[in-house]
Design a protein around this motif. Structure first.
Motif, mmCIF file in Angstrom:
data_model
loop_
_atom_site.group_PDB
_atom_site.id
_atom_site.type_symbol
_atom_site.label_atom_id
_atom_site.label_comp_id
_atom_site.label_asym_id
_atom_site.label_seq_id
_atom_site.Cartn_x
_atom_site.Cartn_y
_atom_site.Cartn_z
ATOM 1 N N VAL A 68 -5.090 6.646 2.174
ATOM 2 C CA VAL A 68 -5.251 5.825 0.981
ATOM 3 C C VAL A 68 -3.949 5.908 0.204
ATOM 4 O O VAL A 68 -3.430 6.994 -0.028
ATOM 5 C CB VAL A 68 -6.427 6.325 0.109
ATOM 6 N N ILE A 69 -3.424 4.749 -0.171
ATOM 7 C CA ILE A 69 -2.173 4.699 -0.921
ATOM 8 C C ILE A 69 -2.454 4.069 -2.285
ATOM 9 O O ILE A 69 -2.670 2.859 -2.376
ATOM 10 C CB ILE A 69 -1.101 3.876 -0.189
ATOM 11 N N SER B 1 0.280 5.429 13.507
ATOM 12 C CA SER B 1 -0.630 6.198 12.658
ATOM 13 C C SER B 1 -0.727 5.612 11.260
ATOM 14 O O SER B 1 -1.404 6.165 10.401
ATOM 15 C CB SER B 1 -0.176 7.662 12.587
ATOM 16 N N GLY B 2 -0.030 4.496 11.014
ATOM 17 C CA GLY B 2 -0.073 3.868 9.702
ATOM 18 C C GLY B 2 0.972 4.383 8.728
ATOM 19 O O GLY B 2 1.002 3.988 7.574
ATOM 20 N N ILE C 77 -4.994 -2.462 8.140
ATOM 21 C CA ILE C 77 -4.535 -2.253 6.763
ATOM 22 C C ILE C 77 -5.329 -3.199 5.874
ATOM 23 O O ILE C 77 -5.356 -4.407 6.113
ATOM 24 C CB ILE C 77 -3.022 -2.526 6.638
ATOM 25 N N SER C 78 -5.977 -2.634 4.862
ATOM 26 C CA SER C 78 -6.787 -3.428 3.942
ATOM 27 C C SER C 78 -6.505 -3.005 2.512
ATOM 28 O O SER C 78 -6.308 -1.828 2.236
ATOM 29 C CB SER C 78 -8.283 -3.231 4.207
ATOM 30 N N VAL C 79 -6.506 -3.978 1.633
ATOM 31 C CA VAL C 79 -6.391 -3.703 0.204
ATOM 32 C C VAL C 79 -7.803 -3.662 -0.347
ATOM 33 O O VAL C 79 -8.600 -4.578 -0.114
ATOM 34 C CB VAL C 79 -5.569 -4.792 -0.517
#
Length: 112
Positions: free
Chosen positions: A12-13, A36-37, A83-85
């Motif tokens: 989580v960013i 790995s993102g 990747i999702s916001v």
């Protein structure tokens, strides 16, 4: 097309600046992440296909080549990152686990 019902939220960013800033940062990460993102300094060392599946969702296929001494040729490993916001709407911590109650047999034998 493959189906995998297992997934996990691995990273989580937090983003300051609102939804537009979060979408821009996620789009940039889709173009620069590894399998790995994690964002990498040299994204050109990977091949990638970035699919936008929604206004704020991406599916990224990352190709990573390596040399196989066994078969004497280059092999490409593929991994996928989603990747999702998303906006955090609720958060609560799980309570600590309690030790199990002693059973009659364990009590009778003096075991904990």
């Amino acid at each position: 097309m493959g189906v995998d019902s297992h997934w996990e939220l691995s990273r989580v960013i937090p983003v300051d600046g609102g939804r537009d800033q979060a979408v821009a940062q996620a789009a940039e990460l889709a173009r620069k992440c590894d399998g790995s993102g994690q964002e990498v300094h040299d994204p050109e060392t990977f091949g990638r296909r970035v699919f936008r599946s929604g206004e704020a969702d991406w599916l990224v296929e990352i190709s990573s080549p390596y040399w196989s001494d066994y078969i004497k040729k280059s092999i490409t490993h593929k991994s996928h990152v989603r990747i999702s916001v998303a906006e955090l709407e609720h958060h609560s911590e799980a309570p600590d686990a309690e030790p199990p109650a002693k059973s009659r047999l364990r009590r009778a034998l003096g075991m904990s």
